[in-house]
Design an enzyme around this catalytic site. Structure first.
Site, PDB file in Angstrom:
ATOM      1  NE  ARG A 229      -7.058   4.204   6.103  1.00 58.67           N
ATOM      2  CZ  ARG A 229      -6.513   5.267   6.594  1.00 58.67           C
ATOM      3  NH1 ARG A 229      -6.703   5.726   7.750  1.00 58.67           N
ATOM      4  NH2 ARG A 229      -5.489   5.966   5.678  1.00 58.67           N
TER       5      ARG A 229
ATOM      6  NE  ARG B 115       0.726  10.016  10.428  1.00 58.53           N
ATOM      7  CZ  ARG B 115       0.401   9.050   9.747  1.00 58.53           C
ATOM      8  NH1 ARG B 115      -0.902   8.551   9.914  1.00 58.53           N
ATOM      9  NH2 ARG B 115       1.030   8.583   8.439  1.00 58.53           N
TER      10      ARG B 115
ATOM     11  CE  LYS C 222      -1.543   1.505   4.005  1.00 55.18           C
ATOM     12  NZ  LYS C 222      -1.037   2.931   4.635  1.00 55.18           N
ATOM     13  CG  ASN C 223       2.417   2.521   3.507  1.00 57.95           C
ATOM     14  OD1 ASN C 223       1.254   3.004   3.358  1.00 57.95           O
ATOM     15  ND2 ASN C 223       2.754   2.267   4.677  1.00 57.95           N
TER      16      ASN C 223
ATOM     17  CB  CYS D 197      -4.593  10.187  12.191  1.00 59.25           C
ATOM     18  SG  CYS D 197      -3.105   9.360  12.436  1.00 59.25           S
TER      19      CYS D 197
ATOM     20  CG  ASP E 119       3.798   1.195   9.500  1.00 54.55           C
ATOM     21  OD1 ASP E 119       3.960   1.412   8.488  1.00 54.55           O
ATOM     22  OD2 ASP E 119       3.383   2.043  10.429  1.00 54.55           O
TER      23      ASP E 119
HETATM   24  C1  EPZ Z   1       4.525   6.787   6.423  1.00 52.66           C
HETATM   25  O1  EPZ Z   1       3.745   7.690   7.027  1.00 52.66           O
HETATM   26  C2  EPZ Z   1       3.493   5.860   6.330  1.00 52.66           C
HETATM   27  N1  EPZ Z   1       2.482   5.916   5.479  1.00 52.66           N
HETATM   28  C3  EPZ Z   1       3.045   5.250   7.571  1.00 52.66           C
HETATM   29  O2  EPZ Z   1       2.427   4.000   7.471  1.00 52.66           O
HETATM   30  C4  EPZ Z   1       4.463   4.876   8.470  1.00 52.66           C
HETATM   31  O3  EPZ Z   1       3.974   4.495   9.803  1.00 52.66           O
HETATM   32  C5  EPZ Z   1       5.306   5.946   8.670  1.00 52.66           C
HETATM   33  O4  EPZ Z   1       5.645   6.527   7.277  1.00 52.66           O
HETATM   34  C6  EPZ Z   1       6.684   5.763   9.401  1.00 52.66           C
HETATM   35  O5  EPZ Z   1       7.202   4.564   8.717  1.00 52.66           O
HETATM   36  C7  EPZ Z   1       2.681   6.059   4.015  1.00 52.66           C
HETATM   37  O6  EPZ Z   1       3.673   5.759   3.472  1.00 52.66           O
HETATM   38  C8  EPZ Z   1       1.456   6.388   3.376  1.00 52.66           C
HETATM   39  P1  EPZ Z   1       6.697  10.271   8.314  1.00 52.66           P
HETATM   40  P2  EPZ Z   1       4.182   9.246   6.922  1.00 52.66           P
HETATM   41  O7  EPZ Z   1       6.175  11.435   7.679  1.00 52.66           O
HETATM   42  O8  EPZ Z   1       5.028   9.489   5.578  1.00 52.66           O
HETATM   43  C9  EPZ Z   1       6.996  13.554  11.856  1.00 52.66           C
HETATM   44  C10 EPZ Z   1       0.648   2.417   7.888  1.00 52.66           C
HETATM   45  O9  EPZ Z   1       0.278   1.713   8.975  1.00 52.66           O
HETATM   46  N2  EPZ Z   1       6.717  14.365  10.796  1.00 52.66           N
HETATM   47  O10 EPZ Z   1       7.784   9.221   8.179  1.00 52.66           O
HETATM   48  O11 EPZ Z   1       3.163  10.251   7.305  1.00 52.66           O
HETATM   49  C11 EPZ Z   1       5.694  12.744  11.987  1.00 52.66           C
HETATM   50  O12 EPZ Z   1       4.732  13.322  12.885  1.00 52.66           O
HETATM   51  C12 EPZ Z   1       1.027   3.865   7.756  1.00 52.66           C
HETATM   52  O13 EPZ Z   1       0.599   2.036   6.711  1.00 52.66           O
HETATM   53  C13 EPZ Z   1       7.048  15.766  11.176  1.00 52.66           C
HETATM   54  O14 EPZ Z   1       7.030  16.266  12.381  1.00 52.66           O
HETATM   55  O15 EPZ Z   1       5.156   9.536   8.378  1.00 52.66           O
HETATM   56  C14 EPZ Z   1       6.236  11.431  12.887  1.00 52.66           C
HETATM   57  O16 EPZ Z   1       6.560  11.758  14.101  1.00 52.66           O
HETATM   58  C15 EPZ Z   1       0.749   4.445   9.129  1.00 52.66           C
HETATM   59  N3  EPZ Z   1       6.696  16.649  10.152  1.00 52.66           N
HETATM   60  C16 EPZ Z   1       7.716  11.274  11.852  1.00 52.66           C
HETATM   61  O17 EPZ Z   1       8.067  12.486  11.532  1.00 52.66           O
HETATM   62  C17 EPZ Z   1       6.734  16.355   8.819  1.00 52.66           C
HETATM   63  O18 EPZ Z   1       6.519  17.181   7.873  1.00 52.66           O
HETATM   64  C18 EPZ Z   1       7.486  10.282  10.835  1.00 52.66           C
HETATM   65  O19 EPZ Z   1       6.432  10.507   9.998  1.00 52.66           O
HETATM   66  C19 EPZ Z   1       6.568  14.987   8.384  1.00 52.66           C
HETATM   67  C20 EPZ Z   1       6.642  14.231   9.504  1.00 52.66           C
END
Ligand code: EPZ
Length: 436
Positions: free
Chosen positions: A400, A122, A22-23, A117, A308
């Site tokens: 999802r 996030r 999915k990702n 969420c 995850d």
């Molecule tokens: C991706 O989410 C995945 N989703 C998530 O999978 C996964 O948990 C996550 O990466 C971490 O591996 C998809 O790929 C669609 P991040 P993403 O930006 O990109 C902070 C699942 O279960 N952050 O890497 O949204 C954020 O809050 C889902 O399939 C900022 O502060 O995650 C988090 O603490 C859930 N500012 C950390 O970084 C930003 O602009 C990592 O988030 C961006 C992120």
């Protein structure tokens, strides 16, 4: 409201096939916005987030054909609107992946700002800071992010992620493909899904180097063309089924997966006593092995142990001998499943970013509620071993990201069924969106 009813106790035995990731499919579908030519994607998982991304693409004017269930043929030749509306973004944060491609190709984009969420606030501040560094004017208006590129397009820039972000890296990588000059991303996410997206972009004629390493360089080009690409297997679904085989003390052949992408997951599960054999480059054999032993875990960005898989690991640790400490470093609120596992009798203490699990504990079937995608997977795993019957509400969360998980589990011996409360019972808003 749909729910799962599970009667625990059956050992999981047989063969299961893993779906596409999915990702990876989500950013690859968004990447089709970057070109007027056809992008054909194979091995797309049949899950709800894909349906939402398809709706987003169609809403902005793209055409999405599905010559086969898991193949999408996308044409973004006639994009009319550059907006990802609140209705869609609120059901799937990954809608923000439309921002980079729209901004890069059309010079403007409007995407509803995703709220928090279940697993954390996030924010997308780093995505927006990256676009600003590339010369875009970015501001918030009525709950939307509005971004405008300079008249002659985005400009390549060097951007340091203060925090590793998967979709942040993907968004800037896509924006950089059509920017003038070179874009350099430092402290980039190294996930296999980032690499898979880069492979598609390069097939479309982009010049992306270093994907999978902390430093990615992209030399912008005038325009991108069409491409055909097969999405990588889902490493989190693979990990979830390894745990299903181990926790039920069964025996499972996991096909169509990619063991290399699951290295750290496999290493940790072997450490606690699960027997995992790499049969070949796309097949794993799992058997229960010795008594499970407790082990500490800390989630981190790839190539470390993924957040995850944290919830599924917690359920496994309820059956391990000893005390295991689980530290969640990526999301600030990703222990929602713990209180539901406690309702099934698990011994878990939660403190800030740590959870302490005592095992082994006999789980007793109960009515529990899913709060997010991976939490619901951990509850399904608990239901497979609990004494008696477990009912899991809000399974729309699991739909999802897992393709027909109950069908796959039933095929290898699980006593699980999907039940709808009553045909007249109103659909929840989330189910309503899904059904739309
Ligand atoms: C991706 O989410 C995945 N989703 C998530 O999978 C996964 O948990 C996550 O990466 C971490 O591996 C998809 O790929 C669609 P991040 P993403 O930006 O990109 C902070 C699942 O279960 N952050 O890497 O949204 C954020 O809050 C889902 O399939 C900022 O502060 O995650 C988090 O603490 C859930 N500012 C950390 O970084 C930003 O602009 C990592 O988030 C961006 C992120």
């Amino acid at each position: 409201m749909e729910k799962f009813r599970i009667r625990g106790g059956n050992a999981i035995k047989g063969r299961v096939s893993i779906s596409g990731a999915k990702n990876s499919a989500l950013p690859c579908m968004a990447a089709a916005i970057l070109t007027a030519e056809h992008v054909i994607l194979h091995n797309i998982p049949y899950v709800r987030d894909i349906i939402t991304m398809r709706r987003l693409l169609e809403d902005i004017g793209a055409h999405v054909l599905t010559p086969e269930l898991r193949t999408h043929k996308i044409s973004a030749a006639n994009i009319e609107v550059m907006t990802a509306p609140y209705e869609l973004v609120k059901t799937m944060r990954a809608s923000v992946l439309a921002l980079g491609p729209l901004l890069a190709r059309f010079g403007k984009a409007r995407v509803s700002l995703p709220g928090g969420c279940a697993i954390g606030a996030r924010p997308i501040d780093l995505h927006l800071a990256g676009f600003t560094k590339m010369g875009a004017e970015v501001y918030l208006e009525a709950g939307d992010v509005v971004a405008r590129a300079p008249d002659d397009g985005l400009v390549g820039a060097e951007f340091d992620f203060e925090k590793i972000s998967v979709t942040g890296t993907e968004n800037l990588m896509m924006a950089g493909t059509l920017a003038r000059g070179r874009t350099t991303i430092n402290n980039a996410a190294r996930e296999p899904e980032v690499r898979d997206l880069a492979e598609l972009l390069n097939k479309m004629g982009a010049r992306v180097r270093g994907a999978g390493t902390p430093r990615i360089e992209i030399d912008g080009v005038e325009a991108l063309g069409g491409a055909e690409h097969t999405i990588i297997p889902d490493r989190i679904e693979t990990g979830t089924f390894i745990v299903a085989g181990a926790i039920t003390r069964g025996e499972l052949e996991i096909k169509d997966c990619n063991p290399e992408h699951c290295n750290r997951i496999i290493a940790k599960l072997r450490e606690v006593g699960v027997e995992i054999e790499e049969v070949n480059q796309s097949t794993l054999h799992v058997s229960a092995g010795k008594k499970l032993k407790a082990a500490e875990l800390t989630t981190q960005a790839y190539p470390a142990f993924p957040t995850d898989m944290q919830a599924q690991y917690m359920t496994l640790m309820t059956q391990a001998n000893g005390r295991s400490e689980i530290t969640e470093t990526i999301f600030e609120n990703r222990f929602m499943h713990a209180s539901e596992l406690q309702r099934m009798g698990a011994r878990i203490q939660i403190g800030h970013d740590k959870a302490i699990v005592e095992g082994p504990t006999k789980l007793i079937g109960a009515r529990v509620q899913a709060s997010d995608l991976r939490a619901s997977a951990s509850l399904v795993l608990a239901g497979l071993i609990a004494e008696g019957e477990t009912t899991i509400d809000r399974v729309y969360h699991i739909d999802r990201g897992y393709e027909k998980i109950e069908t796959k589990l039933k095929a290898v011996g699980a006593d699980i069924e999907r039940v709808r409360e009553s045909v007249t019972s109103p659909l929840s808003p989330e189910e309503d969106v899904a059904a739309a």
